[in-house]
Design an enzyme around this catalytic site. Structure first.
Site, PDB file in Angstrom:
ATOM      1  N   LYS A   1     -12.707  -3.060  -0.962  1.00  9.93           N
ATOM      2  CA  LYS A   1     -12.302  -3.608  -2.245  1.00  9.93           C
ATOM      3  C   LYS A   1     -12.996  -2.760  -3.304  1.00  9.93           C
ATOM      4  CE  LYS A   1     -12.231  -8.116  -4.311  1.00  9.93           C
ATOM      5  NZ  LYS A   1     -10.950  -7.756  -4.919  1.00  9.93           N
TER       6      LYS A   1
ATOM      7  N   CYS B   1      -8.879   2.440 -14.240  1.00  5.20           N
ATOM      8  CA  CYS B   1      -9.729   1.534 -14.995  1.00  5.20           C
ATOM      9  C   CYS B   1      -9.722   1.836 -16.482  1.00  5.20           C
ATOM     10  CB  CYS B   1     -11.157   1.702 -14.504  1.00  5.20           C
ATOM     11  SG  CYS B   1     -11.655   0.301 -13.625  1.00  5.20           S
TER      12      CYS B   1
ATOM     13  N   THR C   1      -0.962   0.885  -8.543  1.00  6.84           N
ATOM     14  CA  THR C   1       0.130   0.026  -9.014  1.00  6.84           C
ATOM     15  C   THR C   1       0.625   0.473 -10.389  1.00  6.84           C
ATOM     16  OG1 THR C   1      -1.516  -1.448  -9.966  1.00  6.84           O
ATOM     17  CG2 THR C   1      -0.721  -2.003  -7.772  1.00  6.84           C
TER      18      THR C   1
ATOM     19  N   GLY D   1       4.360   0.559  -1.682  1.00  6.87           N
ATOM     20  CA  GLY D   1       5.580  -0.041  -1.148  1.00  6.87           C
ATOM     21  C   GLY D   1       5.853   0.185   0.329  1.00  6.87           C
TER      22      GLY D   1
ATOM     23  N   THR E   1       0.449  -4.543  -0.287  1.00  4.89           N
ATOM     24  CA  THR E   1       1.182  -5.792  -0.485  1.00  4.89           C
ATOM     25  C   THR E   1       1.884  -6.303   0.773  1.00  4.89           C
ATOM     26  OG1 THR E   1       1.464  -5.068  -2.750  1.00  4.89           O
ATOM     27  CG2 THR E   1       2.900  -6.845  -2.026  1.00  4.89           C
TER      28      THR E   1
END
Lengths: 300, 252
Positions: free
Chosen positions: A45, A130, A193, A241, A263
């Site tokens: 993470k 960021c 993303t 994706g 995802t």
């Protein structure tokens, strides 16, 4: 059985399949279903110098084509990750890629400095999406000159191979990748993303503002992987994706050395082991002895 | 816990936009604690992510959930016919923590009954049950709990006490034995807020089952958090640290 193992930054990975940062918790959470030792490498993470609380809810929203998340980089910080979770990966002998971020260039540098080389740390992956608080919140990854500087300065403080994860929200991604390369980047993760918004038509306001992920990203990320892996001589990790093993194979053929699944794990928690098996089967059926035989074959 | 295939054997409209869905699983789900939930794959290509639902009842290979149509996912779910196959991931999350002995008070509002139904079943009449809904029609949602004699309130006063369920509880609170009393609640955010206000003075122990938008249900994405009073790490995952929380530890 086709050989899925590959060399990345001088280390051997058992397969090219990783999780995308932030989509497999701290690694332990998936244990009831399958173990992280199945992965080529576990990507942490996003970690920061200090623990970060993240955003209020709603943090996730579904769209027909995927989902939007606005987790806000909640994490326990580098120090606690290495105290509390790294021993778990050591015990499982699972290689990791440490994803990290900061809100200033100095924070990125301090993060990278804090992480000591270890045989299980394959690379550091800097999240360049960021917001840069010193530049009005524009993300670091948006300008080639900013990318050049931050990569150059982070490279100076670490001996661990450095990956840059690029944002798709730029005028020319090849130019950004080129800047990172000139600053000495060791590899690139493509893509993060896509910034997106949902309007709640009942409440007549913005329901969520965050990063769009899911199947619609695939062709966009494939283009970036295809173009960049052709022109820039560092390993590319493809992500965006990937829902099944054929999506993963498309990325490998486009020139990615490894791929990350994000995802899709939320839709089917067994996606990653299924992709690993699927790639292996594909190699067998099509007569490729090793994974390297298909990497970049779509370059023509 | 596992991702289990299931065949839908029943998907019936009970009243207004409330449904009961029953599935026959390809293998038993294992031990299910009241308050746990499943992530259900809605068998329609228009719905991308799974949806979390409290386990209404589960015995061996039969799983039942109760749901209310509130958005796109549940709208599609309500149109699913019998015999369709799908997947359920579960049981997930921490259920209610039950002490051996205690004076259990269960408070539910609206679809919140789905979250405490299996708890009421487990306590078999040993709990005082308070249920609030909008009107007489929805009283049908208490279903097989009706014979346990729950106290019922309706907003329009068409059945039982007129008002919300917390007002009904307030009326009875004095008569409830205070030693070892513990409240278990599930319902709309406003119900939880007024419940907290009602018992704030006495700080009666209270566990609440909360609802959040979820993506993974496993603790992977940190999407479904609840803000708590923990200053060091305020946001806790509803799917992993919850969905049952100590009322006195969450921010409402």
């Amino acid at each position: 059985m086709g050989n899925l193992s590959l060399k990345l930054f001088g280390k051997t990975l058992k397969n090219p399949v990783m999780n995308a940062s932030g989509t497999l918790g701290y690694g332990r959470e998936i244990e009831p279903l399958w173990g992280v030792e199945r992965l080529g490498a576990y990507v942490t993470k996003g970690l920061s110098l200090k623990p970060h609380h993240g955003n209020p809810t709603p943090r996730v929203w579904e769209e027909r084509c995927g989902m939007i998340n606005s987790i806000g980089l909640q994490n326990i910080g580098i120090e606690r990750f290495f105290d509390e979770h790294f021993p778990f990966f050591r015990q499982k002998k699972t290689p990791i890629i440490v994803n990290f971020f900061g809100f200033t260039e100095d924070e990125y540098i301090a993060c990278a400095e804090r992480i000591k080389p270890h045989r299980l740390i394959i690379a550091l992956e800097m999240n360049l999406s960021c917001p840069n608080v010193k530049k009005g919140g524009i993300s670091f990854g948006k300008e080639a000159s900013t990318v050049y500087n931050i990569v150059k300065h982070v490279k100076r403080v670490t001996k661990i191979p450095l990956l840059a994860k690029l944002t798709p929200e730029v005028k020319n991604i090849v130019e950004i990748a080129q800047a990172a390369y000139e600053a000495g980047i060791d590899g690139l993760t493509l893509l993060n993303t896509i910034p997106a918004v949902v309007i709640d038509t009942e409440k007549k306001n913005v329901a969520i503002k965050g990063g769009l992920s899911g199947p619609l990203l695939k062709p966009i990320a494939l283009k970036a992987v295809h173009e960049i892996s052709k022109t820039i001589p560092v390993p590319v990790i493809g992500t965006g994706g990937i829902m099944n093993h054929m999506d993963a194979i498309a990325f490998l053929m486009a020139g990615a050395k490894a791929i990350q699944v994000g995802t899709a794990t939320f839709v089917d928690p067994y996606t990653i082991p299924k992709i690993i098996e699927g790639i292996s089967e594909y190699l067998d059926v099509h007569g490729y002895p090793k994974i390297e035989d298909i990497i970049g074959i779509a370059h023509g | 816990m596992d991702d289990i295939e299931g065949k839908i054997v029943r998907n019936d409209n009970i009243v207004s936009n409330y449904y009961l869905l029953k599935m026959k699983l390809s293998k038993p789900m294992g031990i299910v604690k009241p308050g746990q939930f499943v992530m259900l794959k809605i068998p329609d290509n228009e719905v991308f992510l799974r949806r979390p639902f409290s386990i209404y009842a589960c015995s061996r290979d039969l799983l039942t959930i109760m749901y209310r149509v509130v958005g796109r996912g549940t709208a599609y779910l309500s149109k699913i016919k019998k015999k369709e196959n799908t997947f359920v991931l579960g049981p997930l999350g921490n259920g209610f923590h039950l002490k051996e002995k205690g004076n259990h008070v269960i408070v539910a509002g609206g679809i919140g009954i789905a979250g405490v139904h299996s708890l009421i079943g487990k306590l078999r009449g040993k709990a005082s049950v308070f249920y609030g809904c909008s009107g007489r029609d929805e009283v049908a949602l208490v279903g097989d709990i009706a014979n346990l004699d729950p106290r019922i309130s309706t907003i329009d006063g068409s059945y039982g006490f007129k008002g919300n369920v917390v007002a009904l509880l307030a009326k009875h609170l004095k008569s409830i034995r205070r030693n070892n009393v513990e409240i278990f609640a599930c319902g709309p955010e406003n119900m939880l807020k007024s419940l907290k206000k009602l018992i704030n003075k006495d700080k009666i122990p209270c566990q609440v089952l909360v609802e959040e938008r979820m993506a993974c249900g496993l603790g992977l994405c940190f999407g479904c958090v609840r803000k708590t009073v923990d200053e060091k790490e305020p946001y806790k995952r509803a799917c992993r640290e919850g969905p049952v929380f100590n009322l006195w530890e969450i921010c409402l």
